[in-house]
Design an enzyme around this catalytic site. Structure first.
Site, short mmCIF file in Angstrom:
data_model
loop_
_atom_site.label_atom_id
_atom_site.label_comp_id
_atom_site.label_asym_id
_atom_site.label_seq_id
_atom_site.Cartn_x
_atom_site.Cartn_y
_atom_site.Cartn_z
N ASN A 146 0.83 -1.21 0.00
CA ASN A 146 0.00 0.00 0.00
C ASN A 146 0.86 1.26 0.00
OD1 ASN A 146 -3.03 -0.41 0.08
ND2 ASN A 146 -2.34 -1.95 1.57
N ARG B 164 2.99 1.17 25.58
CA ARG B 164 2.53 1.75 24.32
C ARG B 164 2.73 3.27 24.34
NH1 ARG B 164 -0.46 -1.87 21.00
NH2 ARG B 164 -0.93 -3.74 22.18
N MET C 67 0.87 -2.26 12.12
CA MET C 67 0.19 -3.27 12.95
C MET C 67 0.17 -2.99 14.44
SD MET C 67 -0.99 -5.13 10.62
CE MET C 67 -1.69 -6.47 11.59
N ARG C 68 0.49 -1.78 14.87
CA ARG C 68 0.43 -1.46 16.29
C ARG C 68 -0.75 -0.55 16.59
NH1 ARG C 68 2.73 -4.94 19.12
NH2 ARG C 68 2.62 -3.51 20.89
N ASN D 34 -6.00 5.37 7.73
CA ASN D 34 -5.67 3.94 7.72
C ASN D 34 -6.43 3.27 6.59
OD1 ASN D 34 -4.72 1.36 8.69
ND2 ASN D 34 -6.76 1.01 9.55
N HIS E 160 -8.04 -0.38 5.89
CA HIS E 160 -8.41 -1.58 6.64
C HIS E 160 -9.03 -2.59 5.68
CE1 HIS E 160 -9.68 -4.03 10.02
NE2 HIS E 160 -10.85 -4.16 9.41
N THR F 41 -9.21 7.17 14.68
CA THR F 41 -9.63 7.74 15.96
C THR F 41 -9.19 6.77 17.06
OG1 THR F 41 -11.76 6.63 15.80
CG2 THR F 41 -11.64 8.89 14.94
N LEU G 134 -10.51 1.70 17.84
CA LEU G 134 -9.90 0.94 16.75
C LEU G 134 -10.87 0.71 15.58
CD1 LEU G 134 -7.21 -0.57 16.23
CD2 LEU G 134 -8.31 -2.62 17.12
N ASP G 135 -10.45 1.08 14.39
CA ASP G 135 -11.19 0.83 13.15
C ASP G 135 -12.61 1.41 13.16
OD1 ASP G 135 -9.00 -0.57 12.14
OD2 ASP G 135 -9.69 -2.48 12.92
N1 NHR Z 1 -4.93 2.80 16.41
C1 NHR Z 1 -6.06 3.42 16.76
N2 NHR Z 1 -6.06 4.07 17.93
N3 NHR Z 1 -7.17 3.43 16.00
C2 NHR Z 1 -7.18 2.75 14.82
O1 NHR Z 1 -8.29 2.78 14.09
C3 NHR Z 1 -6.02 2.05 14.40
C4 NHR Z 1 -4.90 2.10 15.23
C5 NHR Z 1 -3.73 1.42 14.88
C6 NHR Z 1 -3.68 0.65 13.73
C7 NHR Z 1 -4.79 -0.41 11.78
C8 NHR Z 1 -5.66 -1.62 12.17
C9 NHR Z 1 -6.26 -2.33 10.98
O2 NHR Z 1 -6.45 -1.74 9.91
C10 NHR Z 1 -4.82 0.56 12.93
C11 NHR Z 1 -5.98 1.26 13.24
C12 NHR Z 1 -3.29 -3.50 14.45
C13 NHR Z 1 -4.16 -4.14 15.31
C14 NHR Z 1 -3.64 -5.00 16.45
O3 NHR Z 1 -4.41 -5.59 17.19
C15 NHR Z 1 -5.51 -3.97 15.11
C16 NHR Z 1 -5.97 -3.17 14.09
C17 NHR Z 1 -5.10 -2.50 13.24
C18 NHR Z 1 -3.74 -2.68 13.43
N4 NHR Z 1 -2.30 -5.06 16.66
C19 NHR Z 1 -1.62 -5.80 17.74
C20 NHR Z 1 -1.27 -4.88 18.91
O4 NHR Z 1 -1.09 -5.43 20.01
C21 NHR Z 1 -0.31 -6.37 17.25
C22 NHR Z 1 -0.46 -7.31 16.10
C23 NHR Z 1 0.86 -7.62 15.40
O5 NHR Z 1 1.91 -7.02 15.74
O6 NHR Z 1 0.83 -8.43 14.46
O7 NHR Z 1 -1.12 -3.65 18.73
O8 NHR Z 1 -6.64 -3.51 11.12
C1 GAR Z 2 -3.16 -4.81 3.80
O1 GAR Z 2 -4.13 -5.72 3.34
C2 GAR Z 2 -3.76 -3.87 4.82
O2 GAR Z 2 -5.07 -3.49 4.53
C3 GAR Z 2 -3.73 -4.73 6.04
O3 GAR Z 2 -2.54 -5.48 5.96
C4 GAR Z 2 -2.10 -5.54 4.62
C5 GAR Z 2 -0.76 -4.86 4.52
O4 GAR Z 2 -0.21 -5.05 3.25
N1 GAR Z 2 -3.74 -3.95 7.23
C6 GAR Z 2 -4.08 -4.46 8.39
O5 GAR Z 2 -4.49 -5.59 8.52
C7 GAR Z 2 -3.89 -3.51 9.56
N2 GAR Z 2 -4.15 -4.23 10.75
P1 GAR Z 2 0.95 -4.12 2.73
O6 GAR Z 2 2.03 -4.10 3.80
O7 GAR Z 2 1.44 -4.79 1.50
O8 GAR Z 2 0.39 -2.76 2.48
#
Ligand code: NHR
Ligand code: GAR
Length: 213
Positions: free
Chosen positions: A14, A65, A90-91, A107, A109, A141, A144-145
């Site tokens: 992306n 965090r 992913m954080r 983001n 998603h 915001t 999450l999501d």
């Molecule tokens: N932060 C906030 N406050 N709000 C959102 O909407 C966010 C965010 C951070 C990331 C991306 C999100 C997605 O598109 C995103 C949106 C990571 C996790 C998660 O649980 C969940 C959703 C998204 C990104 N992460 C674990 C954690 O403990 C770690 C997982 C890993 O390292 O593989 O942070 O889905």
């Molecule tokens: C993408 O599908 C993105 O939407 C998703 O992970 C992939 C990343 O691919 N994001 C999440 O799941 C956030 N939690 P990329 O590194 O090739 O962009």
């Protein structure tokens, strides 16, 4: 010239789609930096090969965090970005971080929010038996999501799909809609009213966003 910082954790496809669109469409914006929380993210090498500044901030070196986010935001602010794009980042980010970038943080998603927030979205969509799936660009915001939705694209779910085939079909659409949404933000075209996002046209009128076709 506007400036954009992109946060990644892995492959970075992306991030690539945004960088390629910015170059092809000659955006009046520079990709100031690509920052990864994982030292081994494949996207870092690609960004470097394109002459983009890359930084790594390994979250594993931080006790909380809050501590990680404080250093991450200091790093991002070195570039004074007009927009920050999470691209497979992913954080989960703390409320203080999110608030600092309010209105500038996007983001992508891999689901049609509000369906399937969180992780493993393709597995969840297959298990639910939905016939359509897709992706969503939203403002980030604290919840999450759940931020205001900027754009979505829909794909069909085929009877023979597994997580890999479905993810690939969705990813193709992610690469279409995310650069467009980032460009709108950099062009100050996004208007949020009552939690809904509209795109401001040249003539000052606003239109709803539908990128499925
Ligand atoms: N932060 C906030 N406050 N709000 C959102 O909407 C966010 C965010 C951070 C990331 C991306 C999100 C997605 O598109 C995103 C949106 C990571 C996790 C998660 O649980 C969940 C959703 C998204 C990104 N992460 C674990 C954690 O403990 C770690 C997982 C890993 O390292 O593989 O942070 O889905
Ligand atoms: C993408 O599908 C993105 O939407 C998703 O992970 C992939 C990343 O691919 N994001 C999440 O799941 C956030 N939690 P990329 O590194 O090739 O962009």
């Amino acid at each position: 010239m506007k400036s954009l910082v992109i946060l990644i954790s892995g492959r970075g496809s992306n991030m690539q789609s945004i960088v390629e669109a910015a170059a092809a469409e000659q955006w009046p914006a520079r990709i100031a930096a690509v920052i990864s929380n994982r030292p081994d993210a494949a996207g870092l090498a690609w960004a470097q090969s394109r002459g983009i500044e890359t930084r790594v901030l390994d979250h594993r070196g931080f006790a909380t965090r809050e501590a990680f986010d404080a250093v991450l935001s200091a790093m991002i602010d070195e570039y004074s970005p007009d927009a920050v794009a999470l691209a497979g980042f992913m954080r989960v980010l703390t409320p203080a971080f999110v608030q600092h970038y309010e209105g500038r943080l996007l983001n992508i998603h891999p689901s049609l929010l509000p369906a399937f927030p969180g992780l493993k979205t393709h597995r969840a969509a297959l298990d639910a038996g939905v016939k359509e799936h897709g992706c969503t660009v939203h403002f980030v915001t604290a919840e999450l999501d759940h931020g205001p939705i900027i754009a979505q694209a829909v794909v069909p779910v085929s009877p023979g799909d597994d997580e890999t085939t479905l993810a690939a079909r969705v990813l193709e659409q992610e690469h279409r809609i995310y650069p467009r949404a980032v460009r709108w933000l950099l062009e100050d075209k996004l208007v949020i009213a009552d939690g809904r996002v509209h795109v401001r046209e040249e003539d000052g009128t606003v239109k709803a966003v539908l990128l499925s076709d």
